[in-house]
Design a protein around this motif. Structure first.
Motif, PDB file in Angstrom:
ATOM      1  N   LEU A 142     -47.890 -11.032 -15.378  1.00  0.00           N
ATOM      2  CA  LEU A 142     -47.964 -10.039 -14.142  1.00  0.00           C
ATOM      3  C   LEU A 142     -46.621 -10.226 -13.201  1.00  0.00           C
ATOM      4  O   LEU A 142     -46.014  -9.537 -13.012  1.00  0.00           O
ATOM      5  CB  LEU A 142     -49.171 -10.129 -13.452  1.00  0.00           C
ATOM      6  N   ASP A 143     -46.445 -11.591 -12.909  1.00  0.00           N
ATOM      7  CA  ASP A 143     -45.469 -12.149 -11.950  1.00  0.00           C
ATOM      8  C   ASP A 143     -43.915 -11.718 -12.562  1.00  0.00           C
ATOM      9  O   ASP A 143     -43.157 -11.441 -11.584  1.00  0.00           O
ATOM     10  CB  ASP A 143     -45.678 -13.445 -11.400  1.00  0.00           C
ATOM     11  N   ARG A 144     -43.714 -11.670 -13.911  1.00  0.00           N
ATOM     12  CA  ARG A 144     -42.543 -11.533 -14.410  1.00  0.00           C
ATOM     13  C   ARG A 144     -42.153  -9.933 -14.396  1.00  0.00           C
ATOM     14  O   ARG A 144     -41.196  -9.539 -14.635  1.00  0.00           O
ATOM     15  CB  ARG A 144     -42.502 -11.919 -15.836  1.00  0.00           C
ATOM     16  N   MET A 145     -43.343  -8.851 -13.970  1.00  0.00           N
ATOM     17  CA  MET A 145     -43.180  -7.565 -14.109  1.00  0.00           C
ATOM     18  C   MET A 145     -42.805  -7.152 -12.640  1.00  0.00           C
ATOM     19  O   MET A 145     -42.564  -5.727 -12.483  1.00  0.00           O
ATOM     20  CB  MET A 145     -44.306  -6.962 -14.683  1.00  0.00           C
ATOM     21  N   LEU A 146     -42.796  -7.941 -11.639  1.00  0.00           N
ATOM     22  CA  LEU A 146     -42.441  -7.419 -10.372  1.00  0.00           C
ATOM     23  C   LEU A 146     -41.136  -7.899  -9.853  1.00  0.00           C
ATOM     24  O   LEU A 146     -40.483  -8.888 -10.257  1.00  0.00           O
ATOM     25  CB  LEU A 146     -43.524  -7.965  -9.285  1.00  0.00           C
TER      26      LEU A 146
ATOM     27  N   LEU B  26     -46.163 -12.785  -5.685  1.00  0.00           N
ATOM     28  CA  LEU B  26     -47.483 -12.939  -6.373  1.00  0.00           C
ATOM     29  C   LEU B  26     -48.058 -14.337  -6.462  1.00  0.00           C
ATOM     30  O   LEU B  26     -47.368 -15.154  -6.632  1.00  0.00           O
ATOM     31  CB  LEU B  26     -47.188 -12.444  -7.671  1.00  0.00           C
ATOM     32  N   ASN B  27     -49.215 -14.046  -6.126  1.00  0.00           N
ATOM     33  CA  ASN B  27     -49.951 -15.506  -6.190  1.00  0.00           C
ATOM     34  C   ASN B  27     -51.235 -15.317  -6.854  1.00  0.00           C
ATOM     35  O   ASN B  27     -52.011 -14.351  -6.674  1.00  0.00           O
ATOM     36  CB  ASN B  27     -50.341 -16.002  -4.751  1.00  0.00           C
ATOM     37  N   VAL B  28     -51.375 -15.923  -8.216  1.00  0.00           N
ATOM     38  CA  VAL B  28     -52.752 -15.701  -8.811  1.00  0.00           C
ATOM     39  C   VAL B  28     -53.560 -17.239  -8.786  1.00  0.00           C
ATOM     40  O   VAL B  28     -53.188 -18.441  -8.881  1.00  0.00           O
ATOM     41  CB  VAL B  28     -52.285 -15.516 -10.520  1.00  0.00           C
ATOM     42  N   VAL B  29     -54.961 -17.048  -8.249  1.00  0.00           N
ATOM     43  CA  VAL B  29     -55.628 -17.994  -8.051  1.00  0.00           C
ATOM     44  C   VAL B  29     -56.771 -18.066  -9.117  1.00  0.00           C
ATOM     45  O   VAL B  29     -57.368 -16.827  -9.203  1.00  0.00           O
ATOM     46  CB  VAL B  29     -56.476 -18.027  -6.950  1.00  0.00           C
ATOM     47  N   GLY B  30     -56.936 -18.996 -10.139  1.00  0.00           N
ATOM     48  CA  GLY B  30     -57.883 -18.996 -11.264  1.00  0.00           C
ATOM     49  C   GLY B  30     -59.306 -19.439 -10.905  1.00  0.00           C
ATOM     50  O   GLY B  30     -59.418 -20.419 -10.309  1.00  0.00           O
ATOM     51  N   HIS B  31     -60.268 -18.709 -11.157  1.00  0.00           N
ATOM     52  CA  HIS B  31     -61.679 -19.006 -10.968  1.00  0.00           C
ATOM     53  C   HIS B  31     -62.353 -19.031 -12.239  1.00  0.00           C
ATOM     54  O   HIS B  31     -61.860 -18.349 -13.116  1.00  0.00           O
ATOM     55  CB  HIS B  31     -62.353 -18.189  -9.987  1.00  0.00           C
ATOM     56  N   PRO B  32     -63.606 -19.523 -12.436  1.00  0.00           N
ATOM     57  CA  PRO B  32     -64.191 -19.660 -13.899  1.00  0.00           C
ATOM     58  C   PRO B  32     -64.740 -18.120 -14.151  1.00  0.00           C
ATOM     59  O   PRO B  32     -65.330 -17.478 -13.443  1.00  0.00           O
ATOM     60  CB  PRO B  32     -65.254 -20.441 -13.539  1.00  0.00           C
ATOM     61  N   GLY B  33     -63.973 -17.726 -15.100  1.00  0.00           N
ATOM     62  CA  GLY B  33     -64.258 -16.330 -15.699  1.00  0.00           C
ATOM     63  C   GLY B  33     -63.388 -15.000 -15.155  1.00  0.00           C
ATOM     64  O   GLY B  33     -63.412 -13.975 -15.824  1.00  0.00           O
ATOM     65  N   GLU B  34     -62.396 -15.412 -13.945  1.00  0.00           N
ATOM     66  CA  GLU B  34     -61.761 -14.434 -13.575  1.00  0.00           C
ATOM     67  C   GLU B  34     -60.450 -14.999 -12.720  1.00  0.00           C
ATOM     68  O   GLU B  34     -60.462 -16.280 -12.598  1.00  0.00           O
ATOM     69  CB  GLU B  34     -62.725 -13.392 -12.576  1.00  0.00           C
ATOM     70  N   ALA B  35     -59.605 -14.334 -12.190  1.00  0.00           N
ATOM     71  CA  ALA B  35     -58.441 -14.716 -11.511  1.00  0.00           C
ATOM     72  C   ALA B  35     -58.618 -13.669 -10.095  1.00  0.00           C
ATOM     73  O   ALA B  35     -58.759 -12.510 -10.334  1.00  0.00           O
ATOM     74  CB  ALA B  35     -57.333 -14.233 -12.240  1.00  0.00           C
TER      75      ALA B  35
END
Length: 336
Positions: free
Chosen positions: A292-296, A303-312
């Protein structure tokens, strides 16, 4: 700006380069070995000739999600103490030994993990792994060093509130996306909750979470995977057999979007952030979040993506510029 006549040539060149990479002209593939030791420790070894240094990452399944609300910040506080000392290397000796044999080191606490990362030359890998074994044994902390480190953690919390409202901006966004959930709370806790943490709480934390069955060891670099796996087994393989224990995560609230508007710390505009939780229930969703960050447009969006178990949690921030006289210092924020 390329003309219409020039553009097809670029596409042809790109197609030829992509074809060459797919036919074997790309980077060398890494050799990967995975194993679960009888102690429950999960091991991932990735040998890559393209790397010059070895990265050693020890991840423990503990974080803000495992903190009691009255002792919020316990996992982060424990990370500080476990970075400093071990039974064989007291009084900050573990940190000194790690500094001596590594090129870089770091420790972080997230919502679900406490992570220790070290980079070193391949020749020093056995020594770094021995120090990780020491960390698994916990640490001998006296009341003086405990009180000193608690003051350090509380100063970090105070510094966060003294600086720009950007930190509050992101904290409010996480609170909105994970309403009533530990993942929406600040990892470091508050001055009051950290002040309640006593030495007995830290010792109980180590007995519960700093254990092989709650840990994963990841090694990447110019190493022989089979030999490295054998080395890990010789160092970490002792103890009674156990099965890995996954992180227990409270049920997530409903997926929703949240928006936070905060003044810029530079007096030159406002930052508007929109956060959205993306369930990673398919490979397609996971791949989409990964690119996603490469599309903006990087000049307009952050863009900041924080990973959590089963979702982001995907946070997109836009900066709107305007002029404000420097004398006007009342930041404030709008939250909904």
């Amino acid at each position: 700006m390329p003309t219409f006549e020039q553009s097809p040539r670029r596409y042809v060149l790109f197609f030829l380069m992509l074809t060459a990479w797919m036919l074997g002209g790309g980077p060398a593939r890494a050799e990967v070995r995975r194993s679960t030791l009888p102690s429950g420790l999960q091991v991932h070894v990735e040998g890559s000739e393209n790397r010059r240094l070895v990265s050693v990452k020890m991840v423990f399944g503990a974080g803000r999600a495992t903190d009691p609300d009255s002792l919020a910040g316990l996992a982060h506080f424990a990370e500080h103490l476990l970075t400093e000392s071990s039974p064989a290397h007291p009084d900050g000796g573990l940190m000194r030994q790690s500094t001596l044999y590594s090129t870089s080191r770091n420790a972080t606490t997230s919502a679900g993990n406490v992570t220790f990362v070290t980079s070193c030359l391949p020749a020093f890998l056995p020594r770094i792994l021995e120090l990780e074994v020491e960390r698994l044994r916990g640490t001998d902390v006296d009341s003086v060093s405990f009180a000193r480190e608690r003051s350090v953690v509380q100063e970090e919390i105070a510094y966060r509130s003294r600086t720009t409202p950007w930190n509050l901006h992101l904290e409010r966004l996480h609170e909105a996306c994970y309403a009533g959930h530990p993942f929406g709370q600040n990892v470091g806790g508050t001055h009051e909750t950290v002040g309640r943490i006593e030495l007995v709480h830290f010792e109980e934390f180590c007995r519960t979470y700093i254990r092989p069955e709650r840990a994963a060891l990841v090694i990447r670099g110019p190493v022989d995977p089979d030999r490295t796996l054998a080395l890990v087994d010789s160092l970490f393989g002792g103890g009674p057999p156990r099965d890995p224990v996954p992180l227990a995560v409270p049920p997530y609230p409903e997926v929703a979007a949240a928006q936070v508007i905060a003044d810029s710390p530079d007096f030159d505009g406002v930052r508007v952030s929109v956060g959205c939780r993306v369930p990673l229930d398919s490979n397609e969703r996971t791949a989409f979040v990964g690119i996603l960050d490469r599309m903006l447009d990087p000049t307009r969006f952050r863009l900041n993506v924080v990973g959590h178990p089963g979702e982001a949690l995907v946070v997109m921030t836009v900066h709107y510029w305007y002029y404000r006289p420097p004398a006007q210092r009342d930041y404030g924020y709008v939250y909904r």
